[in-house]
Design an enzyme around this catalytic site. Structure first.
Site, PDB file in Angstrom:
ATOM      1  N   ASP A  85       0.835  -1.194   0.000  1.00  0.00           N
ATOM      2  CA  ASP A  85       0.000   0.000   0.000  1.00  0.00           C
ATOM      3  C   ASP A  85       0.872   1.246   0.000  1.00  0.00           C
ATOM      4  O   ASP A  85       1.923   1.292   0.639  1.00  0.00           O
ATOM      5  CB  ASP A  85      -0.900  -0.005   1.241  1.00  0.00           C
ATOM      6  N   ASP A 114     -10.217   1.509  -4.519  1.00  0.00           N
ATOM      7  CA  ASP A 114     -10.201   2.860  -3.938  1.00  0.00           C
ATOM      8  C   ASP A 114     -10.468   3.924  -4.992  1.00  0.00           C
ATOM      9  O   ASP A 114     -10.118   5.083  -4.805  1.00  0.00           O
ATOM     10  CB  ASP A 114      -8.877   3.121  -3.215  1.00  0.00           C
ATOM     11  N   HIS A 146       4.546   4.039  -3.622  1.00  0.00           N
ATOM     12  CA  HIS A 146       5.376   5.114  -4.166  1.00  0.00           C
ATOM     13  C   HIS A 146       5.853   6.079  -3.095  1.00  0.00           C
ATOM     14  O   HIS A 146       6.781   6.853  -3.327  1.00  0.00           O
ATOM     15  CB  HIS A 146       4.607   5.873  -5.255  1.00  0.00           C
TER      16      HIS A 146
END
Length: 1500
Positions: free
Chosen positions: A529, A630, A532
């Protein structure tokens, strides 16, 4: 027999090449070979990797050196390699260096995991994965999970992705975890306390009984604000104690919080700012309050300024005490430096006093001078403080814009949450820092920053930054994200501060590693999760721990870097298996189709790739989802009807595919990871459509998704890895998946519905489709339809979908039973391709139809037969092969057996022959209209082009297009050989037999199988070619073999005999029947002087060119008999003591070169030395075509011809030179040379009686290899040689010395009958011994050729012409003396053939000069670049008034020539050996480095 050869990938290492942003993906079981590129060959290269040795455990920081393997066992680096046998999944680093450089290059390789499921533990290929995401908190008690998860099973998914299962934070977000180590207690019903063990048992049950693999998220970047452990260990977050650089941002954050309180309490009403923000005026009022009250009050610029008074006072004291700057710190350079206060206090910045003392120097020690210096410092500090003030104003402008932008989204935007009035619960903007204390005034808040026990609990929240550098941590010093309010903040989470290593925050690293190990123990994979924003070194460490628990860990991530190269950094360092990609990112169906093509698979009809091939960069493996959990709901953005066709497009991608729970049930809103608290419905086959808590196949598109998921898994498991995407019209996308071994296809035609068909006008008719092959069945046809089951009403307890829609579906039906297809007709495109035309009737928006297509039975059989015959080349063709029931006789014999009858001369015809050679036979190289012709008529012409097409699968190339359009190229290849007859004809018949099948398969497959047939034939021909050569070639490296192919390329037999006839008494001379007269004629192999211009007719054979090349092309390769024939054929043409330059079959010979005879003699010497019992050639009979200098040519057996042994011909040549050669060419004039002046036809070649040097020529002819004759009237160089090189050319003196020395040695051994030459001089007969001649050259060479460093050298006749010293002259006694002193590469030839002429140290220094001045990338410059007439660019077509370059006049005045480099390198090696091991080793490196450039050139 294994159907698959071991897969080997070759990575060529290049010096200084860093490939950290290049992705190389490999499967377990592959071998990775590292080989040396041109820049590294010859160097002592060491390759290191952290891939563990067998039996060792992986440690990311532990590297080991790999051992080099050299298959040939020689000093040739071209095949040397070190390798890794890849058996363990993960990311592995390699680096390499040489000498003292530890790392001069490096990169990563990612090895994919092997996933398994089921009671039989079967392999689940990555492309088979169909995944469904679940919000774990919506699954209810663990006991209820099977009923809710069964929806995934019954919908055909084989992987479940759970959001985190840990205890959630107070926000209830799935990704804000209060405790990473504990299972969410909500999963345990009253009276039970489930543990991770119970979860693990369920996961294992799903894997074994349902064939379902489970993965879950790991969240490393943040923890919930109410995590108990973060309160106990605040050092794990970014607080004002460990991160004081955040103090100004915290002050701003508190000021904005108090602004929120004031708004909520209506304290800004007088400013026109109510609690309820409703319009642009209110937004402007927010700006006014910020700039008028908030920013001026907190004065953030003071955190970055200097207290001027105290700084100047300190400076004044230093000056008064006579202090001087520390020069070690300032380096004597002026410029004031300011030191940022590490605690970030107001006016805490300090002046670096050394820089102040260096910059503001008083002109004397007087009080006034000191005051003036202090005033200058004061002024500069005021400027600096002002700059800091202006910088903070810029930050505040950005902060102001971000605050207003946030207010617009949260309170005004239609797509935002519309929060309503500003309250303490819903502040004007989210807070950036925690504040776990009672509310006080801003002034009291600010006092806490100086109280560490409180300041340590002011923790920075996490979030994300639009457009930020993902490789930078935005909470670290140097980032202004928090003060500029650029963070899109997650107020429920604290950003974790790991530091650089575990010692920097031991509790956090230990805690998170335990979390990771628990996850890896129970789940097959993880989703990273917020990948980045997760520090890379942290994720590396945690994933290493996870892989220690579960080696085949499946890792996925969703990256938002905006750059494929930066994506690769994450994939490489973390070993990410699949990157999440989303179909919702596509704005239309065309883009959706493009994504399918982008994310996996080869093009349909792709070429068969070799099992050993270069490692090429990959794109990250995709997990292609119709929607992620999401993101916004597709029904809200497109239409409900599009759910099925867009899913079908995704399912046809050759990669992972999947969805999120709720999509298939057509839930018409986003299921929020934060706010959703309802449960997923359970599976009930008998549920009613109106039941919100239960679903079945009639719910939404579940039935359609089941069929699509089964099809997706089936296609991947059965090798349908070729993809073609066809945009039929603006709404219809057809995706083909093709299996390259069985040539079955599945074609899915999807009509998208991005707009609701009830409100959007779609076309009534869909264009017909033409599907090549035979449609076996309709795999499925489905469409979204309306049904009468009530309208959607959001359920309070369950996450329910829209009951008003369902899927109408049929599976595995015959075409005639389709309700979507109106008509299916069979049409034909040529004799070999059957096509079915499909006319649609009810392909409505929201529809999908998928056809299973196979080749028509005859084509299927022919493809199988082709594959059957290709098995002799590779076992990979066994799959899909069929035995040939009616095998032609020629195909019953293996091609290798047929080709074994070919000679190397036949191989020249099979593989090469340029256009002019082909035209001599009445043909030509194959030409593709509107493109070009192949370079060769033989297989190499095709293979060179295909070598570029094949790895790229460039099926749009004109060659592929030509093959699809017709059989012309196919027929050319076979007919050309059949026409020749004999052994070549048999090869042609074999190809003809294979092509007979090839012509009758679908045209789109012809490029692939044509290439497969030719690759098999070509590699077989190469193997046989090398086996017919010397052991040096047979056991040589790839480079040696590529060079040896030059022998086949240049040496052949043309339509007409190129060599004069040999003695009829000579054994083993090849004969053939003249195709016109039927008479027997000799057909000796000849050597072309160059391709394509000097390859056929009378211009094919040139004496000088032949004998410069003969040693390498024939003697080294073992073609001794053919070399003998060429030597003897030229011997028969001896005239005037010379052999011809242009041979012209001996009849049209020109005797205008002085050096050819010496090259010929050198070759005879090499023949005697290299060939077993080679000296026997000296007694072979030579038929003299010209009994006398003035004779006409005579054939063998005619009355005037006579025969003598070769040794006598040699002796005659030597005697004639000693006597002196002086004649005028026959037929002198424009008929034989239209450019030469009259004097140029006079040929002189003699021996100087004092030095023994051969000399000759004049300034109007050019008798050596540098023989460019001027051709331009415009530049007035016509008839003038650019390089006459008259006098004694250095290489000719060396070749002469070599010949004389050799003959002297032969005579002493009794192998040459002559010890001296009889000549007439001044009317007397004299005898000149070979020994005397040899001695004269030896003692005079360096006296006359070496240019000494001694400026008073008594042997130097023209000191005024010397412009370089320590070199050897290019000639001696030239008519233009300055030409003697030109630096050219010719002395290297003399060094190789007669090294005894050179003093070792002098020779070495001269070679160093040549290396510096003449050595190029591939060859040697023909003239010193410092020379006034040097010009390195050759253009024979250029005709201007420049004397030195017009019409290529500079041919030998600078341009690099390839062949002299061999002599340069051989000379270097010879003399380096004399100078010791260190010099020799350095020279070996040079040689390898240079030759590697040639290797690269040959491979191209």
């Amino acid at each position: 027999m294994s159907l698959q050869a071991k897969q080997v990938r070759v990575l060529v290492l290049r010096d200084m090449e860093q490939l950290g942003r290049t992705l190389f993906r490999l499967d377990q079981g592959f071998e990775l070979q590292f080989r040396l590129g041109p820049t590294l060959q010859g160097k002592h290269v060491h390759v290191q990797t952290n891939y563990p040795a067998p039996g060792e455990h992986f440690d990311r920081h532990t590297f080991r050196a790999l051992d080099w393997h050299n298959p040939t066992g020689r000093e040739d680096d071209s095949d040397k390699f070190c390798s890794l046998d890849l058996q363990i999944a993960g990311s592995y680093q390699y680096n390499f260096g040489h000498g003292h450089e530890e790392k001069s290059g490096g990169g990563y390789v990612v090895v994919d995991p092997v996933l398994r499921a089921g009671a039989d533990n079967h392999h689940v290929h990555l492309d088979c994965i169909t995944i469904q995401t679940y919000l774990s908190k919506c699954l209810g008690h663990l006991d209820d999970w099977p009923d809710r998860l069964r929806v995934a099973k019954e919908s055909g998914y084989n992987m479940i992705h759970f959001t985190p299962l840990q205890t959630l934070g107070k926000s209830r977000s799935c990704y804000s975890l209060a405790d990473q180590l504990s299972l969410n207690p909500e999963f345990s019903p009253p009276g039970k306390n489930y543990t991770w063990t119970d979860v693990g048992e369920l996961v294992q049950k799903l894997k074994i009984e349902w064939n379902m693999i489970c993965i879950t998220d790991v969240v490393y970047n943040h923890t919930a604000t109410n995590s108990p452990w973060i309160k106990e260990h605040p050092e794990c977050g970014y607080n004002l104690v460990n991160s004081p650089h955040l103090r100004p941002a915290w002050v701003l954050d508190r000021a904005i919080w108090h602004m929120t309180c004031n708004m909520a309490d209506a304290k800004y009403a007088a400013n026109g700012l109510p609690a309820q923000v409703q319009n642009e005026g209110h937004l402007n009022a927010i700006r006014d309050v910020l700039w008028g009250q908030v920013f001026p009050k907190i004065k953030l610029w003071e955190f970055f300024q200097v207290r001027i008074e105290s700084a100047v006072e300190e400076f004044r004291d230093l000056l008064a005490d006579g202090e001087k700057p520390d020069q070690k710190k300032t380096g004597g350079k002026q410029g004031l430096k300011i030191i940022q206060d590490p605690k970030f206090r107001r006016f805490g910045n300090e002046v670096d006093m050394d820089s102040a003392l260096e910059t503001f120097v008083p002109h004397s020690h007087s009080t006034q001078a000191i005051l003036e210096a202090c005033n200058r410092l004061w002024g500069r500090l005021e400027e600096i403080n002002k700059e800091q003030y202006q910088q903070m104003i810029h930050h505040q402008e950005k902060a102001s814009n971000c605050i207003v932008g946030n207010v617009v989204y949260e309170r005004l935007a239609d797509h935002g949450p519309k929060l309503g009035p500003v309250t303490r619960k819903d502040p004007i903007v989210p807070r950036y820092f925690t504040f776990p204390f009672e509310e006080t005034s801003l002034e009291d808040d600010l006092k806490m920053t100086d109280q560490p026990d409180k300041a340590c609990h002011f923790l920075a929240h996490n979030g994300w930054v639009m457009g930020d550098d993902p490789l930078r941590n935005f909470a670290e010093p140097g980032s202004n994200v928090y003060i500029r309010r650029e963070l899109i903040c997650w107020g429920d989470s604290v950003k974790l501060r790991y530091g650089d290593k575990p010692d920097d925050c031991p509790y956090l690293w230990t805690h998170m590693q335990k979390y990771t190990e628990i996850t890896a123990k129970h789940f097959a994979g993880v989703r990273l999760d917020n990948c980045h924003s997760t520090p890379l070194h942290v994720a590396e460490h945690m994933l290493s721990a996870a892989r220690a628990v579960r080696p085949n860990l499946y890792v996925i991530a969703e990256l938002f870097t905006g750059s494929e190269l930066i994506d690769n950094v994450f994939v490489n360092r973390l070993g990410i298996t699949s990157l999440v990609r989303e179909a919702m990112s596509a704005g239309d169906s065309h883009e959706e189709g493009r994504l399918v093509y982008r994310y996996g698979g080869e093009p349909v009809g792709a070429f068969v790739q070799p099992s050993l091939r270069p490692l090429v960069p990959s794109i990250a493996h995709a997990m292609f989802l119709d929607v992620t959990h999401d993101n916004e709901c597709p029904i809200q953005l497109r239409s409900a009807y599009d759910s099925l066709p867009s899913s079908a497009i995704v399912s046809m991608a050759c990669c992972c595919s999947g969805s999120t729970r709720g999509y298939d049930e057509m839930v018409p809103h986003q299921i929020s990871v934060v706010k959703e608290e309802r449960f997923y419905p359970k599976w009930n086959p008998d549920a009613k459509a109106s039941s919100p808590g239960e679903v079945n196949l009639k719910t939404g598109i579940i039935a359609g998704k089941l069929a699509l998921n089964k099809m997706h898994q089936d296609l991947a498991s059965k090798g349908f890895n070729q993809v073609y995407v066809d945009q039929v019209d603006e709404d219809v996308v057809a995706v083909t998946r093709h299996c390259p071994s069985t040539h079955q296809s599945v074609v899915a035609v999807c009509r998208t519905a991005f707009h609701n068909p009830k409100h959007h006008q779609y076309r009534k008719e869909v264009p017909p489709m033409f599907i090549p092959g035979k449609i076996d069945e309709v795999v499925l046809e489905a469409r979204v339809i309306d049904r009468q089951a009530g309208t959607y009403k959001k359920c309070e307890k369950y996450i329910n979908g829209m009951p008003e829609y369902t899927v109408e579906i049929k599976e595995h039906i015959q075409l005639k039973d389709s309700g979507v297809v109106k008509h299916a007709g069979v049409t034909s495109k040529g004799s070999s391709e059957f096509v079915q035309e499909i006319v649609f009737e009810r392909l409505t928006p929201g529809s999908v139809i998928a056809f299973r297509v196979s080749l028509d039975p005859r084509a299927q059989e022919l493809v199988g037969v082709i594959r059957h015959h290709l098995i002799q080349f590779s076992p990979k063709y066994k799959l899909g092969s069929l035995p040939d029931q009616h095998t032609p006789t020629i195909l019953e014999t293996p091609l290798a057996q047929i080709m074994s009858e070919l000679t190397l001369a036949d191989m020249n015809m099979l593989l090469f022959r340029c256009d002019s050679e082909e035209q001599e036979e009445g043909g030509g190289c194959y030409n593709i209209p509107s493109w070009t012709s192949f370079k060769y008529g033989g297989l190499q012409g095709l293979m060179s082009v295909m070598a570029d097409i094949r790895p790229k699968n460039d099926l749009g190339h004109p060659v592929c297009d030509n093959l699809r359009q017709g059989d012309w190229m196919i027929d050319y290849v076979s007919n050309r050989l059949v026409f020749r007859g004999g052994a070549l004809g048999e090869v042609g018949k074999w190809l003809e037999g294979m092509f007979h099948y090839l012509k009758h398969i679908p045209r789109y497959l012809i490029p692939c199988y044509f290439d497969a047939i030719l690759v098999g034939a070509y590699t077989t021909a190469l193997d046989i070619t090398f086996n017919k050569m010397s052991s040096f070639v047979q056991n040589g490296s790839t480079f040696v073999k590529l060079l040896a192919l030059g022998s086949v390329q240049m040496c052949g037999v043309g339509s007409f005999p190129a060599l004069p006839p040999l003695s009829l008494a000579l054994p083993d001379v090849p004969y053939r029947l003249d195709k016109d007269t039927g008479k027997k004629e000799q057909c000796c192999v000849s050597l072309a002087a160059g391709l394509p211009h000097f390859s056929s007719g009378i211009f094919r054979c040139w004496g000088r060119d032949t004998f410069i090349a003969l040693r390498g092309l024939m003697l080294v390769t073992g073609r001794h008999l053919e070399a003998r024939n060429i030597i003897l054929a030229f011997a028969g043409t001896l005239r005037h003591g010379l052999i011809p330059n242009l041979l012209g079959e001996g009849i049209s010979a020109r005797y205008n070169c002085r050096d050819a005879v010496w090259w010929w003699l050198q070759c005879i010497q090499d023949y005697c030395t290299l060939v077993p019992e080679g000296t026997a050639v000296l007694h072979c009979p030579v038929v003299r075509m010209y009994p006398h200098d003035d004779s006409e040519p005579h054939a063998p057996g005619t009355p005037f011809s006579f025969t003598q042994p070769l040794c006598d011909v040699i002796h005659e040549a030597m005697t004639r030179h000693m006597q002196g050669i002086d004649f005028r060419e026959r037929n002198a004039g424009p008929n034989i040379d239209m450019h030469m002046k009259d004097e140029g036809f006079n040929v002189v070649a003699k021996v100087n009686r004092y030095t023994g040097f051969v000399y000759g020529g004049n300034r109007f002819n050019c008798g050596t290899w540098m023989d460019k004759m001027g051709e331009s009237d415009k530049a007035r160089n016509k008839g003038m040689p650019a390089t006459p090189r008259d006098g004694s050319a250095v290489e000719m003196v060396g070749l002469c010395k070599s010949a004389v020395r050799w003959l002297l040695e032969l005579h002493k051994k009794g192998l040459f009958p002559h010890s001296s030459m009889k000549i007439h001089r001044d009317g007397k007969e004299l005898k000149v011994s070979y020994e005397d001649w040899n001695h004269k050259i030896q003692v005079n060479f360096e006296k006359n050729f070496y240019v000494s460093h001694d400026e008073k050298d008594p042997d130097e006749k023209h000191p005024d012409l010397v412009h370089k010293r320590g070199i050897y002259k290019d000639s001696h006694g030239a008519s233009s003396p300055w030409c003697d002193y030109q630096l050219r590469p010719n002395f290297c030839i003399a060094m190789v053939v007669a090294p005894e002429l050179f003093t070792v140290e002098r020779a070495w220094k001269a070679l160093e000069v040549a290396e510096k001045k003449l050595l190029g990338p591939l060859g040697m410059k023909t003239l010193d670049p410092d020379d006034m007439v040097y010009c390195g660019v050759y253009d024979n077509a250029l005709d201007n008034d420049n004397y030195n370059v017009a019409r290529g006049f500079n041919y030998h005045q600078g341009p690099e020539w390839l062949w002299p480099i061999g002599y340069f390198l051989r000379a270097k090696l010879y003399f380096a050996k004399k100078l010791g091991k260190e010099t020799y080793d350095q020279t070996v490196y040079l040689v390898k480095s240079i030759l590697s450039q040639h290797y690269v050139h040959l491979e191209r």
